[in-house]
Design a protein around this motif. Structure first.
Motif, PDB file in Angstrom:
ATOM      1  N   GLU A  57       1.817  -2.054  -0.349  1.00  0.00           N
ATOM      2  CA  GLU A  57       1.453  -0.747  -0.882  1.00  0.00           C
ATOM      3  C   GLU A  57      -0.062  -0.676  -0.980  1.00  0.00           C
ATOM      4  O   GLU A  57      -0.710  -1.585  -1.493  1.00  0.00           O
ATOM      5  N   THR A  58      -0.659   0.351  -0.414  1.00  0.00           N
ATOM      6  CA  THR A  58      -2.108   0.469  -0.384  1.00  0.00           C
ATOM      7  C   THR A  58      -2.632   0.997  -1.714  1.00  0.00           C
ATOM      8  O   THR A  58      -2.141   2.006  -2.217  1.00  0.00           O
ATOM      9  N   LEU A  59      -3.639   0.294  -2.242  1.00  0.00           N
ATOM     10  CA  LEU A  59      -4.252   0.690  -3.514  1.00  0.00           C
ATOM     11  C   LEU A  59      -5.526   1.466  -3.214  1.00  0.00           C
ATOM     12  O   LEU A  59      -6.486   0.908  -2.670  1.00  0.00           O
ATOM     13  N   ARG A  60      -5.540   2.750  -3.488  1.00  0.00           N
ATOM     14  CA  ARG A  60      -6.702   3.601  -3.222  1.00  0.00           C
ATOM     15  C   ARG A  60      -7.514   3.720  -4.511  1.00  0.00           C
ATOM     16  O   ARG A  60      -7.190   4.535  -5.387  1.00  0.00           O
ATOM     17  N   LYS A  61      -8.552   2.897  -4.628  1.00  0.00           N
ATOM     18  CA  LYS A  61      -9.301   2.803  -5.877  1.00  0.00           C
ATOM     19  C   LYS A  61      -9.990   4.118  -6.231  1.00  0.00           C
ATOM     20  O   LYS A  61      -9.994   4.554  -7.387  1.00  0.00           O
ATOM     21  N   GLY A  62     -10.601   4.741  -5.227  1.00  0.00           N
ATOM     22  CA  GLY A  62     -11.335   5.982  -5.496  1.00  0.00           C
ATOM     23  C   GLY A  62     -10.425   7.063  -6.057  1.00  0.00           C
ATOM     24  O   GLY A  62     -10.753   7.717  -7.049  1.00  0.00           O
ATOM     25  N   TRP A  63      -9.271   7.225  -5.415  1.00  0.00           N
ATOM     26  CA  TRP A  63      -8.340   8.250  -5.891  1.00  0.00           C
ATOM     27  C   TRP A  63      -7.769   7.891  -7.266  1.00  0.00           C
ATOM     28  O   TRP A  63      -7.552   8.756  -8.109  1.00  0.00           O
ATOM     29  N   MET A  64      -7.564   6.618  -7.522  1.00  0.00           N
ATOM     30  CA  MET A  64      -7.066   6.195  -8.827  1.00  0.00           C
ATOM     31  C   MET A  64      -8.050   6.580  -9.940  1.00  0.00           C
ATOM     32  O   MET A  64      -7.647   7.058 -11.005  1.00  0.00           O
ATOM     33  N   VAL A  65      -9.348   6.377  -9.675  1.00  0.00           N
ATOM     34  CA  VAL A  65     -10.366   6.719 -10.675  1.00  0.00           C
ATOM     35  C   VAL A  65     -10.369   8.224 -10.926  1.00  0.00           C
ATOM     36  O   VAL A  65     -10.399   8.687 -12.071  1.00  0.00           O
ATOM     37  N   VAL A  66     -10.302   8.999  -9.827  1.00  0.00           N
ATOM     38  CA  VAL A  66     -10.286  10.457  -9.970  1.00  0.00           C
ATOM     39  C   VAL A  66      -9.068  10.912 -10.764  1.00  0.00           C
ATOM     40  O   VAL A  66      -9.156  11.743 -11.678  1.00  0.00           O
ATOM     41  N   GLN A  67      -7.904  10.364 -10.429  1.00  0.00           N
ATOM     42  CA  GLN A  67      -6.677  10.767 -11.107  1.00  0.00           C
ATOM     43  C   GLN A  67      -6.688  10.323 -12.575  1.00  0.00           C
ATOM     44  O   GLN A  67      -6.237  11.051 -13.461  1.00  0.00           O
ATOM     45  N   LEU A  68      -7.222   9.134 -12.843  1.00  0.00           N
ATOM     46  CA  LEU A  68      -7.303   8.649 -14.219  1.00  0.00           C
ATOM     47  C   LEU A  68      -8.227   9.530 -15.052  1.00  0.00           C
ATOM     48  O   LEU A  68      -7.878   9.938 -16.174  1.00  0.00           O
TER      49      LEU A  68
END
Length: 628
Positions: A57-68
């Protein structure tokens, strides 16, 4: 001034929030597709695009920060909506509990808990307490008890967050939106706003949960969280984060989300909650800037209570964790299956409640000792004491968003203005008694200060008019502004009109005879006594006393008519006699106007008393009618 159910600013804010909501619902699919196609190395352990492989499963760090961050923004915005609506719905009930805070420490604890539950923020309650202590409305001992209660009241927020009913968040948002925009009944509008805020709160938590879910399988993050077993480190991190975002609720929400994803143990979650309790003290410390030493003492008491409470429980975290595991109902299932997530969230909320409640039980008896110790740490100023400095002393901008509390300090400022005007009246009587106009310059300088005070009070009132407030609070606002206007008018009567007449008497070279002079002084003293009585009635919101003052018009008018008749009988035939007569009658007229303005203050006080006695209804008569 009537409250408008749906203001344009509220509409704009709500529409902006819904636009943001839609953006976070629709944009992710497009962004995710584009991000996934950024290069052939998207599926490797880590690439230049900021993604990492988490076992298929690919972890998209940038999108995670935006969503958080987006979820946190919606969470805080929902909390703000919920708290604002509850402030309006509570309305005068909040004022009732604010009034009870000055009773014994046990009642103060209950009042602090209820107020915090209504405001959904212990930080706001503490800022209000700092303002009240600064204004002299509350003692240090009372403030410590209220702060203890505020910590208990904050546990309700954690209990609400622990429900984690993210699935029905869109329903809550839709219902709240419909109530705000399609129903024109004020109470339903505010109820809809509260429901909308609750929905945004849970939706934001859901977004944060989705953002952090991939971290459950991301080994570097799992390794970092494994090192959080040191409770001191967890307390420090949570305290710093809470101080930065100025919201212990935000920290609590994130802790519950992390625990719900299986990323935090119960012991670590409890340590983070302890840190949030310490970090929230920063708000109170910031609130003391520019305030007196009593306010600083209150903030130090807040810090001391929270820090001591954490130190007591720090070695007992495993015991507290065992207790909440035993008392929290289990829904069965393992965390890995997702069925146990709700349990640990509720366990953290229950630990938060037990921690704060038992701290109050343990330390409520030590409040007097704590107060004496803090007074030794922060001693009184050598120059402390009551003064008639014509500068705003009590107006507190931190209270603007809580109208019931802001009105309390505004009333204190009006009373401060009244003290100065009463002193001006005493000096005016002294000048009239001794026929000495040399003190008139000092009265004129005081009047400049009264004008500045009235301007500050009106400016504060203008800001309050833009806040959401209950109709009863809006009625109180108008009455207090009317009192300030009447006091300013009395100041002008003494400093300008009466001073001018005394100067003309001095230039005339003639003085009233002894009987006339005594009659004028007696009449002036009666008006001055009425002013003092009106201010006392205002301070206590004493309706019967205000009614008695209003009813004294007939007796005062009779004395005034008698004095005018006495002067008319003594007037001579010379031009100087006529000029003296006209000046004496003018002095009587100014005394009459002073008394009339005083009666208007009594009418405003009567309306305030009626408003206090009937907290659920606004005052029935406007200030304009009171001035007639």
């Amino acid at each position: 001034m009537r409250f408008k159910p749906a203001t344009s600013s509220a509409r704009h804010l709500t529409c902006a929030a819904l636009f943001l909501l839609c953006a976070f619902i629709l944009v992710p699919s497009f962004v995710a597709d584009a991000w996934a196609q950024m290069g052939p190395g998207a599926g490797v352990a880590e690439n230049a695009g900021g993604t990492a492989n988490t076992g298929g499963e690919t972890l998209r760090k940038g999108w995670m920060v935006v969503q958080l961050l987006g979820g946190l923004a919606l969470f805080l915005y929902g909390m703000d909506h919920l708290a604002g609506a509850l402030r309006v719905l509570a309305g005068s009930k909040l004022r009732l509990f604010l009034g009870k805070m000055t009773r014994n420490r046990f009642v103060a604890v209950v009042s602090g808990a209820v107020i915090t539950a209504l405001l959904q923020s212990s930080s706001v309650t503490t800022v209000l307490v700092v303002g009240f202590v600064s204004a002299g409305l509350m003692t240090l001992q009372q403030s410590i008890a209220v702060i203890m209660g505020a910590n208990v009241g904050s546990t309700l927020t954690a209990q609400i967050i622990a429900f984690q009913i993210n699935e029905i968040a869109p329903v809550l948002i839709a219902v709240g939106f419909a109530a705000m925009f399609f129903i024109r009944i004020e109470r339903w509008v505010q109820l809809g706003r509260a429901i909308l805020g609750l929905g945004l709160l849970f939706f934001g938590m859901g977004m944060m949960g989705e953002a952090m879910e991939p971290l459950r399988h991301y080994q570097p993050f799992i390794t970092i969280m494994a090192q959080m077993t040191n409770p001191v480190l967890g307390i420090a991190i949570a305290a710093l984060f809470t101080a930065l975002v100025q919201s212990s609720a935000a920290t609590t929400g994130i802790v519950i989300v992390l625990a719900g994803q299986g990323l935090l143990s119960l012991d670590t979650g409890i340590a983070l909650i302890f840190g949030a309790n310490i970090g929230t003290c920063v708000t109170a410390l910031l609130g003391t800037i520019g305030k007196n030493r009593e306010a600083l003492r209150t903030a130090i008491a807040h810090v001391a209570f929270n820090v001591v409470g954490v130190l007591i429980w720090l070695p007992l975290i495993p015991l507290l964790a065992d207790i909440v595991r035993d008392i929290t109902p289990s829904h069965g299932g393992a965390i890995a299956s997702g069925a146990g997530h709700e349990d640990i969230a509720r366990q953290i909320a229950n630990a938060h409640s037990i921690f704060n409640i038992l701290n109050v039980v343990l330390m409520i008896g030590a409040v007097p000792i704590m107060a004496r110790l803090i007074k030794r740490i922060v001693p009184d100023n050598a120059a402390s004491g009551r003064s008639l400095d014509a500068k705003p002393k009590y107006l507190n901008n931190d209270m603007i968003h809580t109208p019931a509390a802001a009105l309390a300090v505004m009333k204190q400022e009006v009373l401060h203005m009244g003290d100065i005007v009463r002193d001006m009246a005493q000096q005016g009587r002294h000048c009239l008694l001794h026929r000495d106009p040399r003190n008139l310059q000092g009265i004129a300088e005081q009047d400049d200060g009264v004008d500045a005070l009235q301007e500050a009070i009106v400016a504060y009132a203008v800001r309050l008019r833009h806040e959401d407030a209950a109709p009863g609070d809006r009625a109180r606002l108008e009455e207090l502004v009317a009192v300030a206007n009447n006091l300013e008018a009395i100041g002008d009567i003494v400093s300008e009109e009466l001073a001018d007449l005394l100067t003309r008497l001095s230039r005339l070279g003639r003085e009233p005879d002894g009987e006339t002079a005594d009659g004028l002084i007696t009449l002036f003293r009666d008006a001055e006594t009425a002013l003092q009585s009106a201010l006392h009635a205002l301070a206590d919101e004493d309706g019967p006393r205000a009614e008695a003052l209003i009813a004294s018009k007939a007796a005062f008018s009779a004395r005034l008519d008698h004095m005018q008749l006495l002067i008319a009988q003594k007037v001579g035939n010379s031009e100087e006699d006529v000029k003296l007569y006209r000046l004496e009658i003018s002095v009587i007229e100014r005394i009459h106007r002073l008394f009339t303005r005083t009666r208007r203050i009594a009418r405003n006080t009567l309306h305030l008393a009626e408003n206090k006695n009937n907290l659920s209804e606004p005052a029935s008569t406007s200030s304009a009618e009171a001035a007639k």
